[in-house]
Write an enzyme that holds these catalytic residues in place. Structure first.
Site, PDB file in Angstrom:
ATOM      1  N   ASP A 172     104.654 -40.436  66.356  1.00  0.00           N
ATOM      2  CA  ASP A 172     104.384 -39.847  67.673  1.00  0.00           C
ATOM      3  C   ASP A 172     103.368 -40.702  68.430  1.00  0.00           C
ATOM      4  OD1 ASP A 172     104.687 -38.045  69.745  1.00  0.00           O
ATOM      5  OD2 ASP A 172     103.250 -36.596  68.946  1.00  0.00           O
ATOM      6  N   THR A 191      93.598 -27.017  68.424  1.00  0.00           N
ATOM      7  CA  THR A 191      92.359 -27.079  69.191  1.00  0.00           C
ATOM      8  C   THR A 191      91.380 -27.944  68.410  1.00  0.00           C
ATOM      9  OG1 THR A 191      92.724 -24.843  70.048  1.00  0.00           O
ATOM     10  CG2 THR A 191      90.500 -25.734  70.246  1.00  0.00           C
TER      11      THR A 191
END
Length: 256
Positions: free
Chosen positions: A141, A31
């Site tokens: 990524d 988060t």
């Protein structure tokens, strides 16, 4: 931006320095909050890792090593990392706050980009990746979710090192290597051997360029395995096959 206004972490002060002010985004692994650095009186972004990762000692060790390496990077097209720590059961990373949206947000709003618009995004992405590769750091990524576009149009690559840090919790390749990254953008060597380096980032950037031009990745399927099979056994198609008018030079860049 995350529209949920209630979050028990908002208001926490981590390590007596970073006060979490507002939740910006939430995903399966972390988060992100806007926070105030009480020592330097500045606004930063704090990425708090998911609870199951924070309780994994192996992950915390990898996370710390990757954060230290990434903090050495200094480039206008890379989201800078300034600190990392653990406090009150939370493992976190302190980064430059980039107000704006992700490249994924832009694609969802636009569908696809023109050739000029796509290059305006890809060139700074490649500049940031090149700086990282020269420092011996691979992203592993590269995808639209990890490309940020600020409100003034600056493009920055985010989350260097995080894919490798969470690798111990991920899938494995058919040879037993660890799969790091998102399957739609994984290179054949990542899928076959679980190995990735700077070349894997370049491959993923090419896949992302295809998506910018056409509105979707080149390989799609009902399962991750079906997509992975295409990466390994098929050549990347030319964007012009779907979007007439894309110059042949761009086709060559994407399919090379």
């Amino acid at each position: 931006m995350d529209t949920v206004v209630t979050d028990p972490a908002v208001g926490l002060v981590l390590e007596g320095r970073y006060r979490l002010e507002e939740r910006l985004a939430r995903g399966g692994m972390s988060t992100v909050y806007a926070a105030t650095d009480l020592r330097l009186h500045r606004t930063v972004a704090v990425k708090v890792m998911a609870e199951h990762l924070a309780h994994d000692p192996a992950f915390v060790d990898r996370f710390t090593r990757e954060a230290r390496a990434t903090a050495m990077l200094s480039h206008v097209n890379v989201v800078s990392v300034s600190d990392q720590g653990a406090d009150q059961g939370l493992v976190f990373l302190v980064m430059e706050l980039v107000r704006g949206r992700t490249l994924r947000d832009l694609l969802q709003a636009r569908g696809r980009l023109t050739v000029g618009e796509a290059f305006a995004v890809l060139e700074p992405v490649l500049a940031g990746l090149t700086a990282a590769h020269r420092a011996g750091i691979a992203h592993r990524d590269v995808k639209p979710e990890n490309v940020l576009i600020s409100t003034d149009g600056q493009v920055k690559v985010a989350d260097f090192g995080l894919a490798r840090a969470v690798a111990g919790t991920g899938q494995t390749s058919h040879t037993g290597g660890v799969l790091i990254g998102t399957v739609a953008y994984l290179s054949p060597e990542q899928l076959e051997r679980g190995r990735s380096d700077a070349r894997s980032d370049v491959y993923a950037a090419g896949i992302m360029m295809y998506e910018l031009l056409t509105g979707h990745p080149p390989y799609q399927g009902d399962t991750a395995l079906a997509v992975a099979y295409q990466h390994v056994h098929h050549d990347v198609p030319a964007p012009s096959a779907e979007v007439p008018g894309v110059p042949w030079q761009v086709d060559e860049l994407v399919t090379r």
